[in-house]
Each structure stands twice: as structure tokens, then as C-alpha cells.
Enzyme design. Structure first.
Site, PDB file in Angstrom:
ATOM      1  N   VAL A  12     -13.677  -2.003   4.330  1.00 12.41           N
ATOM      2  CA  VAL A  12     -12.866  -0.826   4.017  1.00 12.41           C
ATOM      3  C   VAL A  12     -11.833  -0.674   5.125  1.00 12.41           C
ATOM      4  CG1 VAL A  12     -12.918   1.698   3.858  1.00 12.41           C
ATOM      5  CG2 VAL A  12     -14.677   0.349   2.709  1.00 12.41           C
TER       6      VAL A  12
ATOM      7  N   THR B 128       0.859  -1.195   0.000  1.00  9.82           N
ATOM      8  CA  THR B 128       0.000   0.000   0.000  1.00  9.82           C
ATOM      9  C   THR B 128       0.882   1.228   0.000  1.00  9.82           C
ATOM     10  OG1 THR B 128      -1.813  -1.023   1.170  1.00  9.82           O
ATOM     11  CG2 THR B 128      -1.583   1.355   1.441  1.00  9.82           C
TER      12      THR B 128
HETATM   13  C1  SD4 Z   1      -5.621  -1.890   4.709  1.00  8.31           C
HETATM   14  N1  SD4 Z   1      -3.754  -0.549   5.390  1.00  8.31           N
HETATM   15  O1  SD4 Z   1      -6.495  -1.947   3.860  1.00  8.31           O
HETATM   16  C2  SD4 Z   1      -4.250  -1.372   4.310  1.00  8.31           C
HETATM   17  C3  SD4 Z   1      -3.368  -2.555   4.015  1.00  8.31           C
HETATM   18  C4  SD4 Z   1      -1.946  -2.222   3.772  1.00  8.31           C
HETATM   19  O2  SD4 Z   1      -0.054  -2.699   2.627  1.00  8.31           O
HETATM   20  O3  SD4 Z   1      -1.365  -1.291   4.249  1.00  8.31           O
HETATM   21  N2  SD4 Z   1      -1.314  -2.982   2.957  1.00  8.31           N
HETATM   22  O4  SD4 Z   1      -5.791  -2.273   5.861  1.00  8.31           O
END
Ligand code: SD4
Length: 326
Positions: free
Chosen positions: A215, A186
Site C-alpha cells: 500500500v 495518480t
Molecule cells: C503510490 N503515490 O502508490 C502512488 C504512485 C503514484 O502516480 O503517485 N503514481 O506510491
């Protein structure tokens, strides 16, 4: 004893720490002062150097931080090999790629989309929400309708690789996210431009094989990203459920407002999160990248393994973040 030259140097460093570096070079470089490591700069979660490069291309031409973070975020969104963002992202447990993104500008304006399907660049839709609607967040079908009205084209984002991974996952249907280890990418990206404007963006396909409709933190202003031109900005990656409960990025920025450096602010926030959720944090990763308006940066995570890309002073580099647990 502080000599006059040293004192002058220090005051000038302070005075120009957050000012136009081209002015600095023209005026002082020839006089033997080292150029302060300041503006512009861009930082991103994980080894997103292609993204920081795209952002730098905007920033080094004296462009706006907002344009830089959007340009940066669009790189992994279009990359089929990045399985955590946009095209190529791993689907939810029903086989749908659903995307979350948010963006903030130097005025504190914000835009966000979540549970968006079939649009490759949710970050650009989030920007349109910010700039063209009276709202901050659009969700699902409504977000898709708005994107189409704005000229975004619908396309299939599920690659063969992601589909295969999902088919394999279905054999056991075990939902146990292991954040670093699964190589979650991400992107949270923050920039400060030569005119002292700050901006941030965050974009993701969320946790792989999540429940339909789930979400995470990434599109939530203050959870996945927060930017305040008076203070600084923070973005993160990691288990969204923890970040949603703690509004981690807002907290980081508030710690800086109370006087902490970017590094200290990230550390205080991770400590507070782990204190509140000790059991969950044993198996979950959360990592922050942080900048302040003076051009300083910091990064900190719960566990080792979190890294970040920083483009500053003409160098695009990856660094390992320090972590609370060793
Ligand atoms: C989530 N924070 O949807 C995101 C996942 C994430 O690298 O950071 N993936 O929870």
C-alpha cells in the site's frame, strides 16, 4: 501614496478574496474593479483536465467541494487508458489490480480504502466509509465486503493492455519504478467551493508491479492528501514510500498554518524531503498540488516533469510545476 480608491480596492479584494464570487460580480464588477481570481477552484495532479472539468461542473452550480472531488476522481478511475488509476491500472506482480483511495470533507472527516480489488470506484467506497461507518479506513477483503454491501458491483479491472504490460514485465521481473517517465497519473484532486468549503481526494492503482499487499501513500490521510478547512489542502503523486515516511501532505498544510503561501509550503516540504532522503530522491519523483482557503494555489516537485490541471476563473488549464532540481 495610496489613494483612497486604491486602498478601498485593496481592502475589498482582501475582504472578498475568500467569499462568494457571484456576490462580487453583482456588486462590484460594474464599478470597474477586476474580479479576484478566487472561488470556486479545483486543482489536480497531472493533466487530469477531464477530472477538473467534472469537478467544475459541480462547483460552478454552487455544489459542494466534496461532491466535486469525488466526481473528478471517478473520471480516471473509469478510464481504461489511465494505467495508474482504477479500471486499466497496472497490476501488482501477481497480476492483481489493487486500489487505494482516500477522501476528506470540510469538517475534517475522512474515509479511505486500500488493497481493494474488483471495484471500479474506490473513491466512492472511501466516501461511504467516511459517511456510513464509525471508521476511517477499510482494507482488502473487508473493504470489498463493505463495498458489496453498499451496492458496488464486482468487475474485472485488468484490461488486455495492462495484462500485456505485466506479461512483458514478468520476463525480467525487475522492480525499478521510474515515476515521471512511466507516466504515472495518480490523481490527487482538491477543491474549494463558492461557500468556502474545502475537500480533497486521491485515488490510484499504486506502483505498477508492486509486491502483493503493498500500500502506498495515496489512501493514507496526511500522506497522499490532507485537507483542513481552516488552512488549505494538499495532494500528491510520486514514490509512495517517501511520502509515507514524511506525511508530506500534512506537512504542507502545517507549513501554511505557520504562514507560508501554498507555493512556499510545497517548496519547504520538498526541500525537507530531499534533505532527509537525498539518495532516494535522486531517482524518485514527488509532486504536490496545494490550495489555501483564500483561493491561492501552488505546486512543486523534486524533478522536472510534474504537471497539474487547474480550473479557476472559468479556465481549465495545465501548468508545468516548478521543481527543486532543474
Ligand atoms: C503510490 N503515490 O502508490 C502512488 C504512485 C503514484 O502516480 O503517485 N503514481 O506510491
Amino acid at each position: 501614496m495610496t489613494t483612497r480608491r486604491k486602498f478601498l480596492g485593496q481592502s475589498l479584494l482582501g475582504a472578498f478574496a475568500a467569499s462568494d464570487t457571484s456576490f462580487w460580480s453583482k456588486t462590484f464588477q460594474g464599478a470597474g474593479f477586476a474580479k479576484p481570481k478566487t472561488l470556486p477552484l479545483v486543482i489536480a495532479t497531472w493533466d487530469n483536465r477531464k477530472a477538473t472539468q467534472a469537478a467544475w461542473d459541480v462547483l460552478s452550480a454552487d455544489g459542494r467541494a466534496l461532491d466535486a472531488v469525488e466526481a473528478g476522481a471517478r473520471i480516471p478511475e473509469a478510464d481504461p487508458l489511465d494505467t495508474s488509476v482504477g479500471y486499466g491500472g497496472f497490476p501488482d506482480r501477481d497480476g492483481h489490480v489493487t486500489l487505494d483511495a482516500c477522501i476528506m470533507d470540510e469538517f475534517g472527516m475522512a474515509g479511505s480504502v486500500c488493497f481493494l480489488e474488483n471495484i471500479m470506484h474506490p473513491i466512492s467506497v472511501a466516501r461511504k466509509v467516511m459517511e456510513k461507518t464509525p471508521h476511517v479506513m477499510l482494507v482488502g477483503e473487508g473493504a470489498l465486503q463493505f463495498a458489496k454491501e453498499e451496492g458496488f458491483k464486482e468487475e474485472n479491472l485488468l484490461t488486455d493492455v495492462a495484462k500485456d504490460a505485466w506479461e512483458k514485465w514478468k520476463l525480467k521481473s525487475e522492480y525499478k519504478p521510474v515515476i515521471n517517465i512511466e507516466r504515472h497519473d495518480t490523481i490527487g484532486i482538491l477543491a474549494l467551493d463558492t461557500k468556502n468549503r474545502i475537500a480533497g481526494a486521491c485515488t490510484t492503482s499504486g506502483m505498477a508491479f508492486k509486491m502483493r499487499g503493498r500500500v502506498g501513500d495515496s489512501p493514507i490521510i496526511g500522506a497522499g492528501m490532507y485537507a483542513d478547512n481552516e488552512v488549505g489542502a494538499a495532494a500528491c503523486s510520486g514514490l509512495g514510500e517517501i511520502l509515507l515516511r514524511t506525511l508530506g501532505c500534512f506537512l504542507v498544510v502545517e507549513e501554511m498554518r505557520r504562514g507560508a503561501s501554498p507555493q512556499k509550503a510545497a517548496e519547504l516540504t520538498i526541500e525537507r524531503i530531499v534533505k532527509k532522503y537525498p539518495t532516494q530522491c535522486k531517482d524518485a519523483q514527488v509532486g504536490f498540488v496545494v490550495i489555501d482557503v483564500k483561493g491561492r494555489h501552488g505546486a512543486y516537485s523534486i524533478h522536472p516533469g510534474f504537471n497539474y490541471a487547474l480550473y479557476q476563473d472559468g479556465k481549465n488549464q495545465v501548468f508545468e510545476s516548478k521543481s527543486l532540481f532543474k
